[in-house]
Scaffold this active site. Structure first.
Site, PDB file in Angstrom:
ATOM      1  N   HIS A 120      80.781 -10.489 121.732  1.00 14.07           N
ATOM      2  CA  HIS A 120      80.483 -11.506 122.751  1.00 14.07           C
ATOM      3  C   HIS A 120      81.797 -12.002 123.369  1.00 14.07           C
ATOM      4  O   HIS A 120      81.830 -13.023 124.037  1.00 14.07           O
ATOM      5  CB  HIS A 120      79.767 -12.708 122.131  1.00 14.07           C
ATOM      6  CG  HIS A 120      78.341 -12.464 121.731  1.00 14.07           C
ATOM      7  ND1 HIS A 120      77.461 -11.729 122.487  1.00 14.07           N
ATOM      8  CD2 HIS A 120      77.622 -12.899 120.660  1.00 14.07           C
ATOM      9  CE1 HIS A 120      76.276 -11.709 121.887  1.00 14.07           C
ATOM     10  NE2 HIS A 120      76.349 -12.400 120.781  1.00 14.07           N
ATOM     11  N   TRP A 151      68.513  -5.182 122.168  1.00 12.55           N
ATOM     12  CA  TRP A 151      67.921  -4.032 122.867  1.00 12.55           C
ATOM     13  C   TRP A 151      69.007  -3.018 123.230  1.00 12.55           C
ATOM     14  O   TRP A 151      68.865  -1.813 122.980  1.00 12.55           O
ATOM     15  CB  TRP A 151      67.194  -4.542 124.119  1.00 12.55           C
ATOM     16  CG  TRP A 151      66.343  -3.537 124.808  1.00 12.55           C
ATOM     17  CD1 TRP A 151      65.857  -2.356 124.288  1.00 12.55           C
ATOM     18  CD2 TRP A 151      65.856  -3.624 126.144  1.00 12.55           C
ATOM     19  NE1 TRP A 151      65.101  -1.709 125.229  1.00 12.55           N
ATOM     20  CE2 TRP A 151      65.078  -2.458 126.376  1.00 12.55           C
ATOM     21  CE3 TRP A 151      65.977  -4.562 127.174  1.00 12.55           C
ATOM     22  CZ2 TRP A 151      64.442  -2.223 127.604  1.00 12.55           C
ATOM     23  CZ3 TRP A 151      65.346  -4.335 128.385  1.00 12.55           C
ATOM     24  CH2 TRP A 151      64.588  -3.183 128.588  1.00 12.55           C
TER      25      TRP A 151
HETATM   26  P1  A3P Z   1      63.420 -13.884 124.773  1.00 11.27           P
HETATM   27  O1  A3P Z   1      63.873 -15.009 123.905  1.00 11.27           O
HETATM   28  O2  A3P Z   1      63.357 -14.275 126.228  1.00 11.27           O
HETATM   29  O3  A3P Z   1      62.159 -13.245 124.309  1.00 11.27           O
HETATM   30  P2  A3P Z   1      69.866 -11.032 122.279  1.00 11.27           P
HETATM   31  O4  A3P Z   1      69.454  -9.713 121.724  1.00 11.27           O
HETATM   32  O5  A3P Z   1      71.036 -10.950 123.193  1.00 11.27           O
HETATM   33  O6  A3P Z   1      69.965 -12.071 121.243  1.00 11.27           O
HETATM   34  O7  A3P Z   1      68.689 -11.459 123.270  1.00 11.27           O
HETATM   35  C1  A3P Z   1      67.425 -11.794 122.762  1.00 11.27           C
HETATM   36  C2  A3P Z   1      66.409 -11.629 123.864  1.00 11.27           C
HETATM   37  O8  A3P Z   1      66.127 -10.236 124.068  1.00 11.27           O
HETATM   38  C3  A3P Z   1      65.098 -12.268 123.472  1.00 11.27           C
HETATM   39  O9  A3P Z   1      64.522 -12.722 124.698  1.00 11.27           O
HETATM   40  C4  A3P Z   1      64.351 -11.100 122.874  1.00 11.27           C
HETATM   41  O10 A3P Z   1      62.961 -11.267 122.810  1.00 11.27           O
HETATM   42  C5  A3P Z   1      64.747  -9.994 123.813  1.00 11.27           C
HETATM   43  N1  A3P Z   1      64.610  -8.650 123.221  1.00 11.27           N
HETATM   44  C6  A3P Z   1      64.877  -8.282 121.943  1.00 11.27           C
HETATM   45  N2  A3P Z   1      64.615  -6.985 121.758  1.00 11.27           N
HETATM   46  C7  A3P Z   1      64.155  -6.508 122.926  1.00 11.27           C
HETATM   47  C8  A3P Z   1      63.707  -5.219 123.359  1.00 11.27           C
HETATM   48  N3  A3P Z   1      63.661  -4.188 122.530  1.00 11.27           N
HETATM   49  N4  A3P Z   1      63.315  -5.085 124.638  1.00 11.27           N
HETATM   50  C9  A3P Z   1      63.344  -6.132 125.489  1.00 11.27           C
HETATM   51  N5  A3P Z   1      63.750  -7.377 125.139  1.00 11.27           N
HETATM   52  C10 A3P Z   1      64.158  -7.566 123.876  1.00 11.27           C
END
Ligand code: A3P
Length: 314
Positions: free
Chosen positions: A131, A72
């Site tokens: 990271h 995000w």
């Molecule tokens: P969940 O598994 O709780 O749904 P990262 O991007 O750091 O790998 O984190 C992934 C998490 O961010 C996941 O959480 C995912 O669904 C959520 N995520 C991905 N895109 C998103 C967006 N555009 N808005 C809000 N949350 C998002």
């Protein structure tokens, strides 16, 4: 030079053979280096960056612990920082490519030649992500004017999100086993608490250098945070842009529902997994559906202990 690069590779190979390691998923291990658990590509990547990466004053580095909302943040920052070059319309790169392809992890995309300042395709990027724990960042990131945006998330939600992600990577570890490892700090770039705390302390000392954000804050007030991000990286959203609806356009483009339903994110693949693995629920508090009361308490206790006295809560 090539000789030096060969030496780094040799050094990393030896290092991996002597560091403490833990099984992560499938046949992949994590290695404990300077207090943090790192992946077998991540560690050589970070060590290579330490000797090759020259940060520029205009660089922006997005740093997260995995599963804290990296995808995000990458989308939001890409749309925001490149809005002159890529206006928000139906040709926007985020409609064709996954955010991780547009803002790659620096430690995973390095090969020494790519870091060469003469390589325009790499150096013309202004946005990088990582990271990396604070203590393993290349020195020039801290000594230059390069800005850092740090994003973290409620630890219980990170834990649940991470287990689902690892399942997509093919792990057969049960949630209970995964939870136990996570509590012991064993997760990529973990312990998550130490990762966040180092950046938190640094952001308090250098607020103009590090903007420290939480996923829950972004969810609650996305417009406010988008403007804050714009201000932090020095590309304020002008009154004209605001009137024309730019904030809502960027938030709409980067919203969970919009990104998740794009073909590239439904069917495309990244380095290790299908892009759909990055879009699960996107909610705050999903841990309630997975953690028992005892598990939640155990994580809360570790969090309280680790952050005690620092004014950080996740
Ligand atoms: P969940 O598994 O709780 O749904 P990262 O991007 O750091 O790998 O984190 C992934 C998490 O961010 C996941 O959480 C995912 O669904 C959520 N995520 C991905 N895109 C998103 C967006 N555009 N808005 C809000 N949350 C998002």
């Amino acid at each position: 030079n090539a000789e030096q690069d060969g030496q780094i590779q040799e050094y990393c190979k030896n290092l991996l053979s002597i560091l403490p390691k833990e099984r992560w998923y499938g046949s992949a291990y994590l290695y404990k280096y300077k207090g943090f658990w790192l992946g077998p590509n991540q560690l050589p990547g970070l060590i290579t960056l330490q000797s090759h990466f020259q940060a520029q004053d205009t660089d922006i580095l997005l740093i997260t612990t995995p599963k804290s909302g990296t995808t995000w943040l990458k989308a939001l920052m890409f749309a925001l920082a490149n809005r002159k070059e890529y206006p928000i319309n139906q040709n926007h790169p985020l409609l064709q490519q996954n955010p991780h392809a547009l803002v790659p992890f620096m430690e995973l995309s390095v090969s020494p030649e790519k870091l060469n300042p003469a390589d325009h395709s790499y150096r013309c990027r202004q946005l990088f992500s990582s990271h990396s724990p604070l203590r393993l960042l290349p020195e020039s990131v801290l000594s230059s004017g390069c800005k850092i945006v740090y994003l973290c998330r409620n630890i219980k939600d990170v834990c649940v999100s991470y287990w689902h992600f690892n399942k997509k990577l093919g792990t057969e570890t049960s949630f209970e086993e995964f939870f136990d490892m996570f509590c012991k700090g064993v997760s990529l770039s973990g312990p998550v608490w130490d990762h966040a705390l180092d950046y938190w302390k640094e952001s308090l000392e250098k607020p103009e250098k590090i903007l420290f954000l939480k996923y829950e804050g972004l969810k609650e007030k996305p417009g406010f945070h988008l403007k804050l991000l714009a201000e932090f990286i020095g590309c304020l959203i002008s009154p004209d842009e605001e009137r024309s609806g730019l904030v809502d356009e960027i938030l709409g483009l980067c919203s969970f529902d919009n990104l998740r339903n794009l073909d590239v994110n439904k069917y495309g693949r990244g380095r290790t997994t299908g892009n759909e693995a990055y879009f699960r629920k996107g909610e705050v508090g999903d841990w309630k559906n997975y953690l028992t009361e005892e598990m939640a308490e155990r994580l809360d206790q570790i969090t309280a202990q680790k952050f005690h006295g620092y004014g950080l809560n996740l």
